[in-house]
Design a protein around this motif. Sequence first.
Motif, PDB file in Angstrom:
ATOM      1  N   GLY A  39       0.819  -1.204   0.000  1.00 35.98           N
ATOM      2  CA  GLY A  39       0.000   0.000   0.000  1.00 35.98           C
ATOM      3  C   GLY A  39       0.853   1.253   0.000  1.00 35.98           C
ATOM      4  O   GLY A  39       1.932   1.272   0.581  1.00 35.98           O
ATOM      5  N   THR A  40       0.358   2.286  -0.660  1.00 35.92           N
ATOM      6  CA  THR A  40       1.078   3.559  -0.655  1.00 35.92           C
ATOM      7  C   THR A  40       0.974   4.230   0.716  1.00 35.92           C
ATOM      8  O   THR A  40       1.842   4.995   1.101  1.00 35.92           O
ATOM      9  N   HIS A  41      -0.098   3.943   1.443  1.00 30.66           N
ATOM     10  CA  HIS A  41      -0.306   4.423   2.818  1.00 30.66           C
ATOM     11  C   HIS A  41      -0.947   3.270   3.603  1.00 30.66           C
ATOM     12  O   HIS A  41      -2.155   3.281   3.849  1.00 30.66           O
ATOM     13  N   PRO A  42      -0.159   2.239   3.951  1.00 35.31           N
ATOM     14  CA  PRO A  42      -0.728   1.021   4.524  1.00 35.31           C
ATOM     15  C   PRO A  42      -1.504   1.252   5.809  1.00 35.31           C
ATOM     16  O   PRO A  42      -1.129   2.080   6.633  1.00 35.31           O
ATOM     17  N   GLY A  43      -2.590   0.501   5.921  1.00 35.39           N
ATOM     18  CA  GLY A  43      -3.430   0.559   7.111  1.00 35.39           C
ATOM     19  C   GLY A  43      -2.875  -0.315   8.214  1.00 35.39           C
ATOM     20  O   GLY A  43      -1.750  -0.817   8.140  1.00 35.39           O
ATOM     21  N   ASN A  44      -3.692  -0.531   9.237  1.00 28.12           N
ATOM     22  CA  ASN A  44      -3.276  -1.312  10.399  1.00 28.12           C
ATOM     23  C   ASN A  44      -3.719  -2.763  10.358  1.00 28.12           C
ATOM     24  O   ASN A  44      -3.132  -3.603  11.010  1.00 28.12           O
ATOM     25  N   ARG A  45      -4.813  -3.031   9.619  1.00 29.12           N
ATOM     26  CA  ARG A  45      -5.321  -4.407   9.565  1.00 29.12           C
ATOM     27  C   ARG A  45      -6.098  -4.613   8.273  1.00 29.12           C
ATOM     28  O   ARG A  45      -6.499  -3.656   7.614  1.00 29.12           O
ATOM     29  N   LEU A  46      -6.306  -5.881   7.941  1.00 33.20           N
ATOM     30  CA  LEU A  46      -7.044  -6.241   6.733  1.00 33.20           C
ATOM     31  C   LEU A  46      -8.521  -5.895   6.867  1.00 33.20           C
ATOM     32  O   LEU A  46      -9.076  -5.918   7.970  1.00 33.20           O
ATOM     33  N   ASN A  47      -9.151  -5.622   5.764  1.00 36.74           N
ATOM     34  CA  ASN A  47     -10.595  -5.420   5.701  1.00 36.74           C
ATOM     35  C   ASN A  47     -11.246  -6.795   5.878  1.00 36.74           C
ATOM     36  O   ASN A  47     -11.057  -7.687   5.043  1.00 36.74           O
TER      37      ASN A  47
END
Length: 142
Positions: A39-47
């Motif tokens: 991800g270009t701005h990775p999140g904290n957890r999967l959807n």
Amino acid sequence: MTTHPCVLFVCVSNAGKSQMAAALARHHAGDAIEVHSAGTHPGNRLNEQSVSTIAEVGADMSADRPKGVDPALLRRADRVIIVGAQAQLILPADAVGILQRWLTDEPSDRGIEGAQRMRLIRDDIDARVKMLVNDLTNTRFL
């Protein structure tokens, strides 16, 4: 020595679409393709809806985690595929691969939400992944 094509799927958060594409590519290609997502701005957890929707077709992304784009991988991947319209990425000048963008279906634009939305997104990505796997491995999907 045989080398396998390397594919990197990218979206903004690496929590949904790019993870779905990677899971589907692994599901269809096995070890014939080296598959990554970022991800270009990775999140904290999967959807969680993405995880369960992918599981419905026998693929698995549950053990993965969102991660950022690795510059070394970006340079060596044969295909870098941006999944969706939001992520922005430019290949480095010394990259060996091809950059593509898949403008995927967005059912929420039509008022479709929840599991139905996620299945439509999955099916759109799955059709594109099958074409990619076919292109890279000459595997036919009936």
